[in-house]
Design a protein around this motif. Structure first.
Motif, PDB file in Angstrom:
ATOM      1  N   VAL A 183       0.125 -15.887   2.330  1.00  0.00           N
ATOM      2  CA  VAL A 183       0.814 -15.727   3.620  1.00  0.00           C
ATOM      3  C   VAL A 183       2.132 -15.009   3.387  1.00  0.00           C
ATOM      4  O   VAL A 183       2.882 -15.357   2.471  1.00  0.00           O
ATOM      5  N   GLN A 184       2.407 -14.015   4.208  1.00  0.00           N
ATOM      6  CA  GLN A 184       3.692 -13.326   4.166  1.00  0.00           C
ATOM      7  C   GLN A 184       4.342 -13.398   5.546  1.00  0.00           C
ATOM      8  O   GLN A 184       3.645 -13.438   6.559  1.00  0.00           O
ATOM      9  N   ILE A 185       5.666 -13.411   5.539  1.00  0.00           N
ATOM     10  CA  ILE A 185       6.401 -13.222   6.791  1.00  0.00           C
ATOM     11  C   ILE A 185       7.218 -11.946   6.640  1.00  0.00           C
ATOM     12  O   ILE A 185       7.893 -11.746   5.632  1.00  0.00           O
ATOM     13  N   GLN A 186       7.097 -11.088   7.652  1.00  0.00           N
ATOM     14  CA  GLN A 186       7.896  -9.878   7.655  1.00  0.00           C
ATOM     15  C   GLN A 186       8.905  -9.944   8.797  1.00  0.00           C
ATOM     16  O   GLN A 186       8.524  -9.973   9.970  1.00  0.00           O
ATOM     17  N   VAL A 187      10.162 -10.029   8.419  1.00  0.00           N
ATOM     18  CA  VAL A 187      11.231 -10.002   9.412  1.00  0.00           C
ATOM     19  C   VAL A 187      11.393  -8.541   9.825  1.00  0.00           C
ATOM     20  O   VAL A 187      11.278  -7.641   8.981  1.00  0.00           O
ATOM     21  N   GLU A 188      11.662  -8.286  11.097  1.00  0.00           N
ATOM     22  CA  GLU A 188      11.783  -6.912  11.619  1.00  0.00           C
ATOM     23  C   GLU A 188      12.695  -6.066  10.730  1.00  0.00           C
ATOM     24  O   GLU A 188      13.818  -6.471  10.429  1.00  0.00           O
ATOM     25  N   GLY A 189      12.201  -4.910  10.314  1.00  0.00           N
ATOM     26  CA  GLY A 189      13.001  -3.982   9.529  1.00  0.00           C
ATOM     27  C   GLY A 189      13.131  -4.349   8.056  1.00  0.00           C
ATOM     28  O   GLY A 189      13.853  -3.689   7.314  1.00  0.00           O
ATOM     29  N   GLN A 190      12.452  -5.417   7.606  1.00  0.00           N
ATOM     30  CA  GLN A 190      12.559  -5.866   6.221  1.00  0.00           C
ATOM     31  C   GLN A 190      11.200  -5.777   5.524  1.00  0.00           C
ATOM     32  O   GLN A 190      10.169  -5.609   6.167  1.00  0.00           O
ATOM     33  N   GLU A 191      11.238  -5.899   4.188  1.00  0.00           N
ATOM     34  CA  GLU A 191      10.000  -6.013   3.416  1.00  0.00           C
ATOM     35  C   GLU A 191       9.352  -7.364   3.719  1.00  0.00           C
ATOM     36  O   GLU A 191      10.054  -8.360   3.913  1.00  0.00           O
ATOM     37  N   ALA A 192       8.022  -7.383   3.704  1.00  0.00           N
ATOM     38  CA  ALA A 192       7.320  -8.663   3.882  1.00  0.00           C
ATOM     39  C   ALA A 192       7.599  -9.555   2.678  1.00  0.00           C
ATOM     40  O   ALA A 192       7.680  -9.086   1.543  1.00  0.00           O
ATOM     41  N   LYS A 193       7.771 -10.859   2.941  1.00  0.00           N
ATOM     42  CA  LYS A 193       8.030 -11.813   1.855  1.00  0.00           C
ATOM     43  C   LYS A 193       6.851 -12.789   1.759  1.00  0.00           C
ATOM     44  O   LYS A 193       6.448 -13.381   2.764  1.00  0.00           O
ATOM     45  N   ILE A 215       1.540 -12.308   8.161  1.00  0.00           N
ATOM     46  CA  ILE A 215       0.444 -11.551   7.545  1.00  0.00           C
ATOM     47  C   ILE A 215      -0.289 -12.476   6.575  1.00  0.00           C
ATOM     48  O   ILE A 215       0.338 -13.107   5.722  1.00  0.00           O
ATOM     49  N   MET A 216      -1.609 -12.536   6.708  1.00  0.00           N
ATOM     50  CA  MET A 216      -2.428 -13.327   5.777  1.00  0.00           C
ATOM     51  C   MET A 216      -3.416 -12.411   5.091  1.00  0.00           C
ATOM     52  O   MET A 216      -3.974 -11.510   5.730  1.00  0.00           O
ATOM     53  N   LYS A 217      -3.619 -12.645   3.792  1.00  0.00           N
ATOM     54  CA  LYS A 217      -4.548 -11.825   3.009  1.00  0.00           C
ATOM     55  C   LYS A 217      -5.470 -12.735   2.209  1.00  0.00           C
ATOM     56  O   LYS A 217      -5.105 -13.898   1.950  1.00  0.00           O
ATOM     57  N   GLY A 218      -6.607 -12.212   1.788  1.00  0.00           N
ATOM     58  CA  GLY A 218      -7.511 -13.028   0.984  1.00  0.00           C
ATOM     59  C   GLY A 218      -8.498 -12.183   0.216  1.00  0.00           C
ATOM     60  O   GLY A 218      -8.966 -11.167   0.716  1.00  0.00           O
ATOM     61  N   PHE A 219      -8.779 -12.601  -1.030  1.00  0.00           N
ATOM     62  CA  PHE A 219      -9.797 -11.910  -1.825  1.00  0.00           C
ATOM     63  C   PHE A 219     -10.300 -12.808  -2.947  1.00  0.00           C
ATOM     64  O   PHE A 219      -9.595 -13.704  -3.403  1.00  0.00           O
ATOM     65  N   GLY A 220     -11.544 -12.555  -3.372  1.00  0.00           N
ATOM     66  CA  GLY A 220     -12.093 -13.174  -4.576  1.00  0.00           C
ATOM     67  C   GLY A 220     -12.216 -12.101  -5.642  1.00  0.00           C
ATOM     68  O   GLY A 220     -12.321 -10.911  -5.328  1.00  0.00           O
ATOM     69  N   ASP A 239     -15.854 -10.667 -12.613  1.00  0.00           N
ATOM     70  CA  ASP A 239     -16.556  -9.600 -13.339  1.00  0.00           C
ATOM     71  C   ASP A 239     -16.017  -8.221 -12.958  1.00  0.00           C
ATOM     72  O   ASP A 239     -16.774  -7.257 -12.820  1.00  0.00           O
ATOM     73  N   GLY A 240     -14.722  -8.121 -12.746  1.00  0.00           N
ATOM     74  CA  GLY A 240     -14.113  -6.838 -12.425  1.00  0.00           C
ATOM     75  C   GLY A 240     -14.351  -6.377 -10.995  1.00  0.00           C
ATOM     76  O   GLY A 240     -13.974  -5.269 -10.629  1.00  0.00           O
ATOM     77  N   VAL A 241     -14.986  -7.212 -10.176  1.00  0.00           N
ATOM     78  CA  VAL A 241     -15.214  -6.836  -8.778  1.00  0.00           C
ATOM     79  C   VAL A 241     -14.339  -7.708  -7.885  1.00  0.00           C
ATOM     80  O   VAL A 241     -14.327  -8.931  -8.007  1.00  0.00           O
ATOM     81  N   ARG A 242     -13.596  -7.045  -7.021  1.00  0.00           N
ATOM     82  CA  ARG A 242     -12.738  -7.749  -6.077  1.00  0.00           C
ATOM     83  C   ARG A 242     -13.296  -7.541  -4.675  1.00  0.00           C
ATOM     84  O   ARG A 242     -13.448  -6.411  -4.218  1.00  0.00           O
ATOM     85  N   ILE A 243     -13.612  -8.634  -4.002  1.00  0.00           N
ATOM     86  CA  ILE A 243     -14.113  -8.577  -2.629  1.00  0.00           C
ATOM     87  C   ILE A 243     -13.070  -9.248  -1.756  1.00  0.00           C
ATOM     88  O   ILE A 243     -12.710 -10.404  -1.991  1.00  0.00           O
ATOM     89  N   GLY A 244     -12.571  -8.527  -0.751  1.00  0.00           N
ATOM     90  CA  GLY A 244     -11.510  -9.115   0.058  1.00  0.00           C
ATOM     91  C   GLY A 244     -11.724  -8.922   1.544  1.00  0.00           C
ATOM     92  O   GLY A 244     -12.716  -8.332   2.004  1.00  0.00           O
ATOM     93  N   PHE A 245     -10.753  -9.423   2.264  1.00  0.00           N
ATOM     94  CA  PHE A 245     -10.821  -9.453   3.727  1.00  0.00           C
ATOM     95  C   PHE A 245      -9.826  -8.505   4.373  1.00  0.00           C
ATOM     96  O   PHE A 245      -9.758  -8.434   5.596  1.00  0.00           O
ATOM     97  N   GLY A 246      -9.024  -7.803   3.541  1.00  0.00           N
ATOM     98  CA  GLY A 246      -7.940  -7.033   4.146  1.00  0.00           C
ATOM     99  C   GLY A 246      -6.880  -8.016   4.594  1.00  0.00           C
ATOM    100  O   GLY A 246      -6.480  -8.887   3.822  1.00  0.00           O
ATOM    101  N   GLU A 247      -6.474  -7.905   5.846  1.00  0.00           N
ATOM    102  CA  GLU A 247      -5.444  -8.833   6.320  1.00  0.00           C
ATOM    103  C   GLU A 247      -5.604  -9.149   7.800  1.00  0.00           C
ATOM    104  O   GLU A 247      -6.281  -8.423   8.531  1.00  0.00           O
ATOM    105  N   VAL A 248      -4.970 -10.240   8.189  1.00  0.00           N
ATOM    106  CA  VAL A 248      -4.793 -10.524   9.606  1.00  0.00           C
ATOM    107  C   VAL A 248      -3.281 -10.600   9.808  1.00  0.00           C
ATOM    108  O   VAL A 248      -2.582 -11.322   9.113  1.00  0.00           O
TER     109      VAL A 248
END
Ligand code: CA
Length: 421
Positions: free
Chosen positions: A307-317, A396-401, A404-413
């Motif tokens: 989970v990230q929070i992005q304050v307006e005009g700042q980098e997501a934390k 912002i929420m992200k997720g991936f597994g 064996d060198g393969v990453r399958i993810g969801f992108g973000e919401v």
């Protein structure tokens, strides 16, 4: 193993390093462009593939997947074709985009490709019914301890059944949709009567949701073993929550307006089959569960969540790193429990996991837990403090597994908090 899951497959399309969308993923979603009507798509790397166009060019003609299933503004008709067909389509897509492209068909294939930034991703599913569970023991323990003390953290039913409630489907929105701070009735501490106004304790909940592909018959339960046939895939899910509204309204029937103002999902539905490599065992369930909740095999998933929070005009934390494995009740048990009374499920129904919290403060899935009920603050990149969300914050929420060198993810919401209307 499904053809598309082979870790040695490589796409002739460019897939950036650490992309969530290699050839082994093949998620399904809905997109449109200025010229094109909404339609079914998949994504490989940062390329969106128009599946209606491939269907019209007869790439799926032998798979019992009619063009009409792809020429739709939602995935429901495609998902309703059933797993034998939708898996065959996923494997066919993996064939088309791996190995050497068939030179005779190059033109038809290229006509179906769009750069991600050229398209608009839409709400992928028409959600008929939405249910939210409460299945992370760590989360339920944190919340229970806050409200009832450590001795009584889990209610007597919690270890015997996956607790859940029927939520609101109409307000589920796709990633990128802003969310207005809800107004409602609250009972401030020390007040004698309730007040009406914008929520002061707006929160997120880090969850995953599964989408029903195959419907079931009214009166016929779906077993834990059968559940796999009915679950099409998963997405990230942010169950926005107004804690002050929730606290005042929830007794005795549970969440209502403190939850129903919005829930956000990621735009790509990743199939259960694509997530196969990330299955893990456990957890041990003690006390022993009733026979209808028993299951065989590895039924949890090791999927990293953030989970990230992005304050307006700042980098997501990044404020939390959790994992879908922190589920006491797995999704197959959730569906078996949901239907054990004969309640039927329909194509497009969505069931969210409940907040997924890990064991430490930096893995909690809500501000309520991170702030200890408003006792602790997080410092944001601009120096401002957060106990709950402020207007202008983007969650912002992200997720991936990864295996064996393969990453399958969801992108973000992602979703930005706008002032109350
Ligand atoms: Ca929730």
């Amino acid at each position: 193993m499904q053809f598309a899951n082979n870790p040695t497959l490589r796409s002739w399309l460019t897939v950036p390093e650490n992309s969530d969308f290699p050839i082994q993923n093949i998620p399904f979603g809905i997109f449109r462009t200025k010229e094109l009507s909404p339609r079914v798509a998949t994504r490989i790397g940062d390329t969106v593939v128009d599946l209606q166009s491939l269907a019209e060019a007869r790439f799926f003609a032998d798979l019992e997947a009619p063009v009409e299933a792809f020429a739709q503004a939602v995935l429901n008709p495609f998902m309703a074709l059933g797993k034998p067909v939708t898996n065959a389509v996923r494997n066919r897509i993996a064939e088309i985009f791996s190995g050497t492209p068939d030179s005779g068909k190059q033109k038809l294939i290229h006509k179906a490709l769009y750069a991600l930034q050229e398209v608009e991703l839409l709400m992928p599913v028409n959600v008929g019914d939405y249910t939210d569970f409460y299945s992370s023991r760590e989360h339920a323990t944190n919340i229970g301890t806050m409200f009832r003390g450590a001795e009584n953290a889990l209610m007597p039913n919690w270890l015997h059944l996956p607790v859940g409630y029927h939520g609101r489907a109409s307000s589920i929105v796709v990633s990128g949709t802003p969310v207005h701070r809800p107004k409602g009735q609250t009972m401030p501490a020390g007040a004698e009567k309730p007040v009406y106004g914008p929520s002061k304790l707006l929160d997120f909940e880090l969850e995953m949701a599964f989408v029903v592909g195959k419907s079931s018959e009214l009166g016929t339960p779906v077993s834990t073993a059968q559940a796999e046939e009915h679950i099409f895939g998963l997405c990230l899910f942010n169950d926005w929550s107004a804690r002050d509204i929730q606290k005042w309204e929830y007794v005795p029937l549970g969440p209502f307006l403190g939850k129903s103002f919005a829930s956000s999902i990621s735009p790509w539905i990743v199939t259960l089959e694509a997530l196969d490599p990330f299955r893990i065992s456990g957890p041990e369930q003690d006390p022993e569960v009733l026979p209808y909740l028993k299951y065989e095999g590895n039924r949890r998933y090791d999927i990293n969540l953030e989970v990230q929070i992005q304050v307006e005009g700042q980098e997501a934390k990044t404020i939390s790193r959790s994992n879908y494995k922190y589920m006491y009740w797995n999704l197959f048990q959730q569906l078996a429990h949901h239907t054990v009374n004969g309640c039927n499920i329909n194509t497009g129904d969505m069931c969210a996991s409940g907040t997924i919290s890990g064991t430490t403060l930096d893995s909690y899935g809500s501000m309520l837990e991170i702030s200890g009920g408003g006792k602790r603050s997080l410092t944001m990149p601009d120096g401002s403090e957060r106990k709950f969300l402020k207007d202008g914050d983007t969650v912002i929420m992200k997720g991936f597994g990864e295996k064996d060198g393969v990453r399958i993810g969801f992108g973000e919401v992602s979703g930005k908090v706008l002032p109350a209307k």
